[in-house]
Design a protein around this motif. Structure first.
Motif, PDB file in Angstrom:
ATOM      1  N   TYR A  88       0.809  -1.215   0.000  1.00  0.00           N
ATOM      2  CA  TYR A  88       0.000   0.000   0.000  1.00  0.00           C
ATOM      3  C   TYR A  88       0.847   1.272   0.000  1.00  0.00           C
ATOM      4  O   TYR A  88       0.375   2.330  -0.411  1.00  0.00           O
ATOM      5  N   ILE A  89       2.091   1.188   0.454  1.00  0.00           N
ATOM      6  CA  ILE A  89       2.964   2.359   0.467  1.00  0.00           C
ATOM      7  C   ILE A  89       3.321   2.788  -0.969  1.00  0.00           C
ATOM      8  O   ILE A  89       3.104   3.939  -1.340  1.00  0.00           O
ATOM      9  N   PRO A  90       3.864   1.895  -1.811  1.00  0.00           N
ATOM     10  CA  PRO A  90       4.122   2.291  -3.202  1.00  0.00           C
ATOM     11  C   PRO A  90       2.846   2.603  -3.976  1.00  0.00           C
ATOM     12  O   PRO A  90       2.860   3.445  -4.882  1.00  0.00           O
ATOM     13  N   ILE A  91       1.737   1.953  -3.633  1.00  0.00           N
ATOM     14  CA  ILE A  91       0.474   2.254  -4.294  1.00  0.00           C
ATOM     15  C   ILE A  91       0.062   3.697  -3.994  1.00  0.00           C
ATOM     16  O   ILE A  91      -0.375   4.439  -4.882  1.00  0.00           O
ATOM     17  N   PHE A  92       0.235   4.129  -2.750  1.00  0.00           N
ATOM     18  CA  PHE A  92      -0.098   5.507  -2.348  1.00  0.00           C
ATOM     19  C   PHE A  92       0.759   6.511  -3.110  1.00  0.00           C
ATOM     20  O   PHE A  92       0.258   7.510  -3.641  1.00  0.00           O
ATOM     21  N   ILE A  93       2.068   6.247  -3.172  1.00  0.00           N
ATOM     22  CA  ILE A  93       2.973   7.142  -3.909  1.00  0.00           C
ATOM     23  C   ILE A  93       2.602   7.155  -5.395  1.00  0.00           C
ATOM     24  O   ILE A  93       2.627   8.190  -6.058  1.00  0.00           O
ATOM     25  N   GLY A  94       2.236   5.987  -5.907  1.00  0.00           N
ATOM     26  CA  GLY A  94       1.850   5.878  -7.311  1.00  0.00           C
ATOM     27  C   GLY A  94       0.621   6.699  -7.632  1.00  0.00           C
ATOM     28  O   GLY A  94       0.540   7.331  -8.691  1.00  0.00           O
ATOM     29  N   VAL A  95      -0.353   6.707  -6.736  1.00  0.00           N
ATOM     30  CA  VAL A  95      -1.581   7.474  -6.956  1.00  0.00           C
ATOM     31  C   VAL A  95      -1.283   8.971  -7.031  1.00  0.00           C
ATOM     32  O   VAL A  95      -1.803   9.684  -7.894  1.00  0.00           O
ATOM     33  N   ILE A  96      -0.425   9.454  -6.133  1.00  0.00           N
ATOM     34  CA  ILE A  96      -0.041  10.864  -6.164  1.00  0.00           C
ATOM     35  C   ILE A  96       0.648  11.200  -7.492  1.00  0.00           C
ATOM     36  O   ILE A  96       0.385  12.244  -8.104  1.00  0.00           O
TER      37      ILE A  96
ATOM     38  N   GLY B  77       4.908   6.269 -11.074  1.00  0.00           N
ATOM     39  CA  GLY B  77       3.519   5.886 -10.868  1.00  0.00           C
ATOM     40  C   GLY B  77       3.195   4.480 -11.332  1.00  0.00           C
ATOM     41  O   GLY B  77       3.014   3.567 -10.528  1.00  0.00           O
ATOM     42  N   HIS B  78       3.150   4.295 -12.650  1.00  0.00           N
ATOM     43  CA  HIS B  78       2.763   2.993 -13.199  1.00  0.00           C
ATOM     44  C   HIS B  78       3.753   1.890 -12.845  1.00  0.00           C
ATOM     45  O   HIS B  78       3.374   0.733 -12.671  1.00  0.00           O
ATOM     46  N   THR B  79       5.036   2.235 -12.727  1.00  0.00           N
ATOM     47  CA  THR B  79       6.017   1.224 -12.357  1.00  0.00           C
ATOM     48  C   THR B  79       5.757   0.725 -10.936  1.00  0.00           C
ATOM     49  O   THR B  79       5.894  -0.472 -10.653  1.00  0.00           O
TER      50      THR B  79
END
Length: 299
Positions: free
Chosen positions: A9-17, A227-229
Protein backbone atom coordinates in the motif's frame (compact mmCIF):
# COMPACT_ATOMS: atom_id res chain seq x y z
CA UNK A 1 -0.25 -13.21 -3.05
CA UNK A 2 3.47 -13.23 -2.26
CA UNK A 3 4.52 -11.34 0.88
CA UNK A 4 6.97 -8.45 0.78
CA UNK A 5 8.89 -6.47 3.43
CA UNK A 6 7.70 -3.14 2.01
CA UNK A 7 3.95 -3.04 2.43
CA UNK A 8 2.32 -2.83 -1.06
CA UNK A 9 0.00 0.00 0.00
CA UNK A 10 2.96 2.36 0.47
CA UNK A 11 4.12 2.29 -3.20
CA UNK A 12 0.47 2.25 -4.29
CA UNK A 13 -0.10 5.51 -2.35
CA UNK A 14 2.97 7.14 -3.91
CA UNK A 15 1.85 5.88 -7.31
CA UNK A 16 -1.58 7.47 -6.96
CA UNK A 17 -0.04 10.86 -6.16
CA UNK A 18 2.25 10.53 -9.17
CA UNK A 19 -0.44 9.59 -11.68
CA UNK A 20 -2.64 12.43 -10.42
CA UNK A 21 -0.20 14.78 -12.17
CA UNK A 22 -0.57 13.00 -15.51
CA UNK A 23 -3.68 14.83 -16.75
CA UNK A 24 -2.18 18.15 -15.71
CA UNK A 25 1.03 17.59 -17.70
CA UNK A 26 -0.97 16.41 -20.73
CA UNK A 27 -3.24 19.44 -20.65
CA UNK A 28 -0.24 21.78 -20.38
CA UNK A 29 1.37 20.25 -23.50
CA UNK A 30 0.32 21.51 -26.94
CA UNK A 31 1.06 18.41 -29.05
CA UNK A 32 -1.41 15.82 -30.37
CA UNK A 33 -2.54 13.05 -28.01
CA UNK A 34 -0.62 10.32 -29.87
CA UNK A 35 2.58 12.37 -29.90
CA UNK A 36 2.35 13.14 -26.18
CA UNK A 37 1.81 9.46 -25.45
CA UNK A 38 4.72 8.44 -27.72
CA UNK A 39 7.25 10.75 -26.08
CA UNK A 40 6.00 9.80 -22.63
CA UNK A 41 6.78 6.15 -23.36
CA UNK A 42 9.96 6.82 -25.38
CA UNK A 43 11.57 8.87 -22.62
CA UNK A 44 10.51 6.26 -20.09
CA UNK A 45 12.31 3.54 -22.07
CA UNK A 46 15.42 5.70 -22.56
CA UNK A 47 15.62 6.52 -18.87
CA UNK A 48 15.23 2.85 -17.90
CA UNK A 49 17.63 1.53 -20.55
CA UNK A 50 20.92 1.91 -18.57
CA UNK A 51 19.49 -0.05 -15.64
CA UNK A 52 17.99 -2.73 -17.86
CA UNK A 53 21.02 -3.33 -20.11
CA UNK A 54 23.38 -3.19 -17.16
CA UNK A 55 21.76 -5.95 -15.13
CA UNK A 56 18.59 -7.50 -16.49
CA UNK A 57 19.24 -8.48 -20.11
CA UNK A 58 19.77 -12.13 -19.19
CA UNK A 59 16.13 -12.38 -18.15
CA UNK A 60 15.06 -11.78 -21.73
CA UNK A 61 16.41 -15.23 -22.65
CA UNK A 62 14.18 -16.81 -20.00
CA UNK A 63 10.95 -15.31 -21.32
CA UNK A 64 8.46 -17.89 -22.52
CA UNK A 65 6.20 -17.43 -25.53
CA UNK A 66 3.31 -16.80 -23.15
CA UNK A 67 5.31 -14.07 -21.40
CA UNK A 68 6.12 -12.36 -24.69
CA UNK A 69 2.49 -12.60 -25.81
CA UNK A 70 0.98 -11.27 -22.60
CA UNK A 71 3.59 -8.50 -22.25
CA UNK A 72 3.04 -7.40 -25.84
CA UNK A 73 -0.73 -7.35 -25.47
CA UNK A 74 -0.35 -5.36 -22.25
CA UNK A 75 1.91 -2.87 -24.05
CA UNK A 76 -0.58 -2.40 -26.89
CA UNK A 77 -3.46 -1.90 -24.46
CA UNK A 78 -1.39 0.65 -22.55
CA UNK A 79 -0.57 2.57 -25.74
CA UNK A 80 -4.20 2.94 -26.80
CA UNK A 81 -5.23 3.73 -23.24
CA UNK A 82 -2.95 6.76 -23.35
CA UNK A 83 -4.12 7.81 -26.82
CA UNK A 84 -7.81 7.76 -25.91
CA UNK A 85 -7.38 9.25 -22.46
CA UNK A 86 -5.14 12.10 -23.64
CA UNK A 87 -7.60 12.81 -26.46
CA UNK A 88 -10.50 12.89 -23.99
CA UNK A 89 -8.82 15.78 -22.16
CA UNK A 90 -9.34 17.89 -25.29
CA UNK A 91 -13.11 17.53 -24.96
CA UNK A 92 -14.02 17.20 -21.29
CA UNK A 93 -12.77 18.43 -17.92
CA UNK A 94 -9.81 16.99 -16.03
CA UNK A 95 -12.11 15.91 -13.19
CA UNK A 96 -14.57 14.07 -15.44
CA UNK A 97 -11.88 12.45 -17.59
CA UNK A 98 -9.85 11.18 -14.65
CA UNK A 99 -12.99 9.95 -12.89
CA UNK A 100 -14.11 7.86 -15.84
CA UNK A 101 -10.65 6.52 -16.63
CA UNK A 102 -10.29 5.31 -13.04
CA UNK A 103 -13.56 3.36 -12.92
CA UNK A 104 -11.48 0.22 -13.28
CA UNK A 105 -13.22 -1.84 -10.58
CA UNK A 106 -16.19 -2.22 -12.95
CA UNK A 107 -13.91 -4.13 -15.31
CA UNK A 108 -11.32 -5.49 -12.85
CA UNK A 109 -13.87 -7.27 -10.64
CA UNK A 110 -15.19 -9.17 -13.64
CA UNK A 111 -11.78 -9.79 -15.21
CA UNK A 112 -10.04 -11.15 -12.11
CA UNK A 113 -13.02 -13.38 -11.37
CA UNK A 114 -13.17 -15.01 -14.81
CA UNK A 115 -9.44 -15.07 -15.68
CA UNK A 116 -7.77 -15.58 -12.30
CA UNK A 117 -10.63 -17.10 -10.27
CA UNK A 118 -10.08 -14.56 -7.51
CA UNK A 119 -12.77 -14.55 -4.84
CA UNK A 120 -14.84 -11.40 -4.57
CA UNK A 121 -16.74 -10.94 -1.33
CA UNK A 122 -20.03 -9.12 -0.99
CA UNK A 123 -18.29 -6.46 1.10
CA UNK A 124 -15.70 -5.95 -1.65
CA UNK A 125 -18.46 -5.49 -4.23
CA UNK A 126 -20.21 -3.01 -1.92
CA UNK A 127 -16.96 -1.07 -1.47
CA UNK A 128 -16.46 -0.92 -5.23
CA UNK A 129 -20.04 0.21 -5.84
CA UNK A 130 -19.70 2.98 -3.25
CA UNK A 131 -16.44 4.18 -4.81
CA UNK A 132 -17.94 4.10 -8.29
CA UNK A 133 -21.04 6.02 -7.17
CA UNK A 134 -18.76 8.65 -5.68
CA UNK A 135 -16.81 8.86 -8.92
CA UNK A 136 -19.97 9.35 -10.94
CA UNK A 137 -21.13 12.11 -8.59
CA UNK A 138 -17.84 13.96 -9.14
CA UNK A 139 -18.57 14.33 -12.85
CA UNK A 140 -22.37 14.46 -12.66
CA UNK A 141 -22.58 18.04 -13.90
CA UNK A 142 -20.31 17.33 -16.85
CA UNK A 143 -22.55 14.51 -18.12
CA UNK A 144 -25.22 17.14 -18.81
CA UNK A 145 -23.00 19.31 -20.97
CA UNK A 146 -22.60 19.38 -24.76
CA UNK A 147 -22.10 16.44 -27.08
CA UNK A 148 -18.41 17.34 -27.17
CA UNK A 149 -18.10 16.75 -23.43
CA UNK A 150 -20.06 13.52 -23.78
CA UNK A 151 -17.67 12.38 -26.54
CA UNK A 152 -14.73 13.08 -24.25
CA UNK A 153 -16.43 11.08 -21.50
CA UNK A 154 -16.84 8.08 -23.82
CA UNK A 155 -13.18 8.22 -24.85
CA UNK A 156 -12.18 8.21 -21.19
CA UNK A 157 -14.48 5.27 -20.45
CA UNK A 158 -12.95 3.17 -23.24
CA UNK A 159 -9.50 4.19 -22.02
CA UNK A 160 -10.52 2.85 -18.62
CA UNK A 161 -11.37 -0.55 -20.08
CA UNK A 162 -8.03 -0.67 -21.90
CA UNK A 163 -5.89 0.16 -18.85
CA UNK A 164 -7.76 -2.46 -16.82
CA UNK A 165 -6.90 -5.05 -19.48
CA UNK A 166 -3.28 -3.85 -19.29
CA UNK A 167 -3.21 -4.53 -15.54
CA UNK A 168 -4.93 -7.90 -15.90
CA UNK A 169 -2.38 -9.17 -18.43
CA UNK A 170 0.39 -7.64 -16.35
CA UNK A 171 -0.77 -9.42 -13.20
CA UNK A 172 -0.18 -12.77 -14.88
CA UNK A 173 3.29 -11.98 -16.26
CA UNK A 174 4.59 -9.84 -13.40
CA UNK A 175 4.44 -12.80 -10.98
CA UNK A 176 7.24 -14.48 -12.97
CA UNK A 177 9.37 -11.52 -14.10
CA UNK A 178 11.38 -8.84 -12.34
CA UNK A 179 9.86 -5.37 -12.28
CA UNK A 180 12.55 -3.86 -14.54
CA UNK A 181 12.35 -6.56 -17.23
CA UNK A 182 8.56 -6.61 -17.33
CA UNK A 183 8.29 -2.82 -17.42
CA UNK A 184 10.97 -2.48 -20.08
CA UNK A 185 9.31 -5.02 -22.38
CA UNK A 186 5.82 -3.55 -21.95
CA UNK A 187 6.97 0.05 -22.34
CA UNK A 188 9.05 -0.83 -25.41
CA UNK A 189 6.07 -2.51 -27.08
CA UNK A 190 3.91 0.46 -26.18
CA UNK A 191 6.47 2.89 -27.62
CA UNK A 192 6.64 0.98 -30.93
CA UNK A 193 2.84 0.85 -31.10
CA UNK A 194 2.60 4.60 -30.54
CA UNK A 195 5.34 5.31 -33.10
CA UNK A 196 3.38 3.40 -35.75
CA UNK A 197 0.17 5.15 -34.70
CA UNK A 198 1.73 8.62 -35.05
CA UNK A 199 3.14 7.72 -38.48
CA UNK A 200 -0.22 6.43 -39.72
CA UNK A 201 -2.02 9.50 -38.38
CA UNK A 202 0.54 11.79 -40.01
CA UNK A 203 1.15 13.69 -36.79
CA UNK A 204 4.39 15.63 -36.31
CA UNK A 205 7.23 14.34 -34.13
CA UNK A 206 8.51 17.93 -33.78
CA UNK A 207 9.76 20.55 -33.38
CA UNK A 208 7.93 21.64 -30.24
CA UNK A 209 8.44 24.48 -27.75
CA UNK A 210 10.87 23.85 -24.89
CA UNK A 211 8.05 23.66 -22.35
CA UNK A 212 6.40 20.84 -24.30
CA UNK A 213 9.59 18.79 -24.08
CA UNK A 214 9.64 19.44 -20.34
CA UNK A 215 6.07 18.13 -20.02
CA UNK A 216 6.98 15.05 -22.10
CA UNK A 217 9.92 14.27 -19.81
CA UNK A 218 7.92 14.90 -16.65
CA UNK A 219 5.22 12.57 -17.93
CA UNK A 220 7.85 9.87 -18.32
CA UNK A 221 9.47 10.41 -14.93
CA UNK A 222 6.51 11.08 -12.62
CA UNK A 223 3.36 9.20 -13.74
CA UNK A 224 5.20 6.45 -15.64
CA UNK A 225 8.44 5.60 -13.85
CA UNK A 226 7.23 6.60 -10.41
CA UNK A 227 3.52 5.89 -10.87
CA UNK A 228 2.76 2.99 -13.20
CA UNK A 229 6.02 1.22 -12.36
CA UNK A 230 5.02 1.21 -8.69
CA UNK A 231 1.65 -0.23 -9.67
CA UNK A 232 3.43 -2.92 -11.70
CA UNK A 233 5.53 -3.73 -8.63
CA UNK A 234 2.43 -3.90 -6.44
CA UNK A 235 0.38 -6.30 -8.57
CA UNK A 236 2.93 -9.01 -7.83
CA UNK A 237 1.82 -8.91 -4.20
CA UNK A 238 -1.80 -7.71 -4.28
CA UNK A 239 -4.80 -8.20 -6.54
CA UNK A 240 -5.51 -5.95 -9.51
CA UNK A 241 -8.66 -5.00 -7.59
CA UNK A 242 -6.59 -3.35 -4.85
CA UNK A 243 -4.68 -1.21 -7.36
CA UNK A 244 -7.83 -0.36 -9.30
CA UNK A 245 -9.72 0.91 -6.26
CA UNK A 246 -6.71 2.81 -4.90
CA UNK A 247 -6.38 4.62 -8.25
CA UNK A 248 -9.83 6.10 -7.58
CA UNK A 249 -7.93 8.62 -5.46
CA UNK A 250 -6.47 10.04 -8.70
CA UNK A 251 -9.53 12.15 -9.69
CA UNK A 252 -9.46 13.89 -6.32
CA UNK A 253 -5.84 14.96 -6.66
CA UNK A 254 -6.23 15.82 -10.35
CA UNK A 255 -9.37 17.88 -9.70
CA UNK A 256 -7.63 19.92 -7.01
CA UNK A 257 -4.63 20.55 -9.28
CA UNK A 258 -6.93 21.49 -12.19
CA UNK A 259 -8.66 24.00 -9.94
CA UNK A 260 -5.36 25.61 -8.98
CA UNK A 261 -3.80 25.60 -12.45
CA UNK A 262 -6.68 25.80 -14.95
CA UNK A 263 -9.36 27.33 -12.71
CA UNK A 264 -11.65 24.33 -13.29
CA UNK A 265 -13.94 24.90 -10.34
CA UNK A 266 -15.53 22.02 -8.48
CA UNK A 267 -19.26 21.82 -7.88
CA UNK A 268 -21.01 20.37 -4.82
CA UNK A 269 -21.57 16.92 -6.36
CA UNK A 270 -17.87 16.61 -7.19
CA UNK A 271 -16.84 17.44 -3.62
CA UNK A 272 -19.42 15.07 -2.09
CA UNK A 273 -18.45 12.39 -4.59
CA UNK A 274 -14.82 12.72 -3.56
CA UNK A 275 -15.67 11.92 0.04
CA UNK A 276 -17.77 8.94 -1.05
CA UNK A 277 -14.85 7.62 -3.10
CA UNK A 278 -12.63 7.75 -0.02
CA UNK A 279 -15.26 5.88 2.03
CA UNK A 280 -15.44 3.14 -0.61
CA UNK A 281 -11.67 2.78 -0.73
CA UNK A 282 -11.35 2.59 3.06
CA UNK A 283 -14.11 -0.01 3.20
CA UNK A 284 -12.22 -2.12 0.67
CA UNK A 285 -8.97 -1.78 2.61
CA UNK A 286 -10.64 -2.91 5.83
CA UNK A 287 -12.23 -5.80 3.94
CA UNK A 288 -8.80 -6.93 2.74
CA UNK A 289 -7.53 -6.63 6.37
CA UNK A 290 -4.25 -5.22 5.10
CA UNK A 291 -4.10 -2.46 7.70
CA UNK A 292 -4.19 -4.93 10.58
CA UNK A 293 -1.53 -7.14 8.95
CA UNK A 294 0.66 -4.12 8.33
CA UNK A 295 0.63 -2.94 11.94
CA UNK A 296 1.01 -6.48 13.29
CA UNK A 297 4.21 -6.86 11.23
CA UNK A 298 5.55 -3.57 12.57
CA UNK A 299 4.82 -4.52 16.19
Amino acid sequence: MEKQKIHPYIPIFIGVISVSLSAIFVKLANAEAGVIAFYRMLFSVLIMAPLFFGKYTNEIKELRIRDWLFSSVAGIFLAFHFILWFESLNYTSVASSTVLVTLQPLFAFVGTYFFFKENITLKTILAGVIAIVGSILISWGDFKLSGTAFYGDMLALVACALVTAYFLFGQDVRKRLSLVTYTMVVYAVSTITLFIYVLIKGESFGPYPTMDWIWFILLAIVPNLLGHTLFNWSIKYVSTNVVSIAILFEPIGAAILALLIFKEYLIATQIIGGFIVIVGILLFVVDEKKIFKFFSKKA
